[in-house]
Design a protein around this motif. Structure first.
Motif, short mmCIF file in Angstrom:
data_model
loop_
_atom_site.label_atom_id
_atom_site.label_comp_id
_atom_site.label_asym_id
_atom_site.label_seq_id
_atom_site.Cartn_x
_atom_site.Cartn_y
_atom_site.Cartn_z
N LEU A 41 0.85 -1.38 -0.06
CA LEU A 41 -0.02 0.12 -0.14
C LEU A 41 0.86 1.26 -0.08
O LEU A 41 0.58 2.17 -0.56
N ALA A 42 1.86 1.28 0.72
CA ALA A 42 2.78 2.30 1.00
C ALA A 42 3.46 2.57 -0.52
O ALA A 42 3.64 3.77 -0.78
N ARG A 43 3.85 1.49 -1.20
CA ARG A 43 4.66 1.42 -2.48
C ARG A 43 3.56 2.04 -3.70
O ARG A 43 4.01 2.86 -4.56
N GLU A 44 2.52 1.35 -3.60
CA GLU A 44 1.59 1.41 -4.81
C GLU A 44 0.30 2.34 -4.78
O GLU A 44 -0.34 2.92 -5.58
N GLY A 45 0.15 2.82 -3.26
CA GLY A 45 -1.15 3.51 -3.17
C GLY A 45 -2.46 2.97 -3.01
O GLY A 45 -3.36 3.48 -2.53
N THR A 46 -2.66 1.62 -3.40
CA THR A 46 -3.85 1.04 -3.14
C THR A 46 -3.59 -0.34 -3.24
O THR A 46 -2.66 -1.13 -3.65
N LEU A 47 -4.52 -1.22 -2.54
CA LEU A 47 -4.62 -2.61 -2.62
C LEU A 47 -5.51 -3.26 -3.54
O LEU A 47 -5.90 -4.35 -3.59
N SER A 48 -6.33 -2.28 -4.29
CA SER A 48 -7.46 -2.98 -5.08
C SER A 48 -6.98 -3.67 -6.26
O SER A 48 -7.65 -4.47 -6.89
N GLY A 49 -5.71 -3.46 -6.68
CA GLY A 49 -5.60 -4.20 -8.28
C GLY A 49 -4.24 -4.98 -7.68
O GLY A 49 -3.65 -5.45 -8.76
N VAL A 50 -4.16 -5.55 -6.58
CA VAL A 50 -3.11 -6.55 -6.48
C VAL A 50 -3.51 -7.82 -7.07
O VAL A 50 -4.50 -8.57 -6.80
N PRO A 51 -2.72 -8.45 -8.15
CA PRO A 51 -2.86 -9.68 -8.67
C PRO A 51 -3.06 -10.81 -7.58
O PRO A 51 -2.18 -10.72 -6.74
N ARG A 52 -3.83 -11.87 -7.74
CA ARG A 52 -4.04 -13.01 -7.13
C ARG A 52 -2.51 -13.68 -6.81
O ARG A 52 -2.26 -14.30 -5.69
N VAL A 53 -1.73 -13.71 -7.97
CA VAL A 53 -0.40 -14.56 -7.88
C VAL A 53 0.67 -13.53 -7.19
O VAL A 53 1.60 -14.30 -7.07
N HIS A 54 0.32 -12.29 -6.73
CA HIS A 54 1.45 -11.61 -6.28
C HIS A 54 2.09 -11.99 -5.13
O HIS A 54 1.31 -12.36 -3.99
N VAL A 103 10.11 -8.79 6.03
CA VAL A 103 10.97 -9.05 7.15
C VAL A 103 10.24 -9.21 8.43
O VAL A 103 9.75 -7.99 8.69
N HIS A 104 10.07 -10.10 9.22
CA HIS A 104 9.39 -10.43 10.33
C HIS A 104 10.17 -11.15 11.36
O HIS A 104 10.62 -12.22 11.32
N GLU A 105 10.19 -10.34 12.34
CA GLU A 105 10.99 -11.11 13.24
C GLU A 105 12.54 -11.61 13.10
O GLU A 105 13.10 -12.56 13.44
N GLY A 106 13.14 -10.73 12.18
CA GLY A 106 14.64 -11.09 11.84
C GLY A 106 14.40 -11.74 10.43
O GLY A 106 15.77 -12.41 10.03
N GLN A 107 13.56 -12.56 10.17
CA GLN A 107 13.64 -13.47 8.92
C GLN A 107 12.74 -12.86 7.80
O GLN A 107 11.70 -11.98 7.97
N GLU A 108 13.17 -13.00 6.54
CA GLU A 108 12.40 -12.73 5.53
C GLU A 108 11.46 -13.81 5.15
O GLU A 108 11.67 -14.94 5.08
N HIS A 109 10.27 -13.48 4.59
CA HIS A 109 9.42 -14.29 4.24
C HIS A 109 8.73 -13.71 3.00
O HIS A 109 8.58 -12.71 2.86
N ALA A 110 7.96 -14.83 2.20
CA ALA A 110 7.51 -14.59 0.79
C ALA A 110 6.17 -14.64 1.28
O ALA A 110 5.53 -16.02 1.67
N VAL A 111 5.29 -13.52 1.24
CA VAL A 111 3.85 -13.37 1.58
C VAL A 111 3.07 -13.43 0.27
O VAL A 111 3.21 -12.72 -0.68
N LYS A 112 2.17 -14.56 0.02
CA LYS A 112 1.02 -14.68 -1.02
C LYS A 112 0.18 -13.41 -0.73
O LYS A 112 -1.24 -13.67 -0.24
N LEU A 113 0.40 -12.12 -1.12
CA LEU A 113 -0.54 -11.28 -0.69
C LEU A 113 -1.67 -11.15 -1.42
O LEU A 113 -2.67 -11.05 -0.88
N GLY A 114 -1.79 -11.51 -2.77
CA GLY A 114 -2.92 -11.64 -3.51
C GLY A 114 -3.84 -12.70 -3.09
O GLY A 114 -5.27 -12.23 -3.01
N VAL A 115 -3.51 -13.71 -2.54
CA VAL A 115 -4.11 -14.73 -2.09
C VAL A 115 -4.75 -14.53 -0.63
O VAL A 115 -5.95 -14.55 -0.58
#
Length: 86
Positions: free
Chosen positions: A30-43, A48-60
């Motif tokens: 949201l901070a980078r793109e300004g909206t969450l309305s157009g996030v592709p399902r595959v995005h 980084v959470h608690e010192g570890q990098e995680h890949a979050v399936k944001l679209g899903v």
């Protein structure tokens, strides 16, 4: 007789940690793109959470959050409202 193996610690930290990671990913997008309305399902968003990098399936996650909104606790619905998730 061999020594018992130590109990495995969960990698994800549980559902609460997964929610926190997903919210952090949504805030970053949201901070980078300004909206969450157009996030592709595959995005996939990397956070980084608690010192570890995680890949979050944001679209899903966003799709699931929208469809399950009625059954979510009020505090989580409030977070979705804050993020502008319709």
């Amino acid at each position: 007789m061999s020594a018992p193996e130590p109990a495995a610690t969960p990698k994800s930290g549980g559902r609460a940690a997964a929610w926190e990671r997903s919210v952090a990913a949504a805030r970053g997008y949201l901070a980078r793109e300004g909206t969450l309305s157009g996030v592709p399902r595959v995005h996939v968003e990397h956070v980084v959470h608690e010192g570890q990098e995680h890949a979050v399936k944001l679209g899903v996650w966003l799709s699931n959050a929208r469809s399950r909104r009625a059954s979510l606790p009020a505090d989580r619905v409030a977070v979705l409202d804050e993020l502008g998730v319709i």
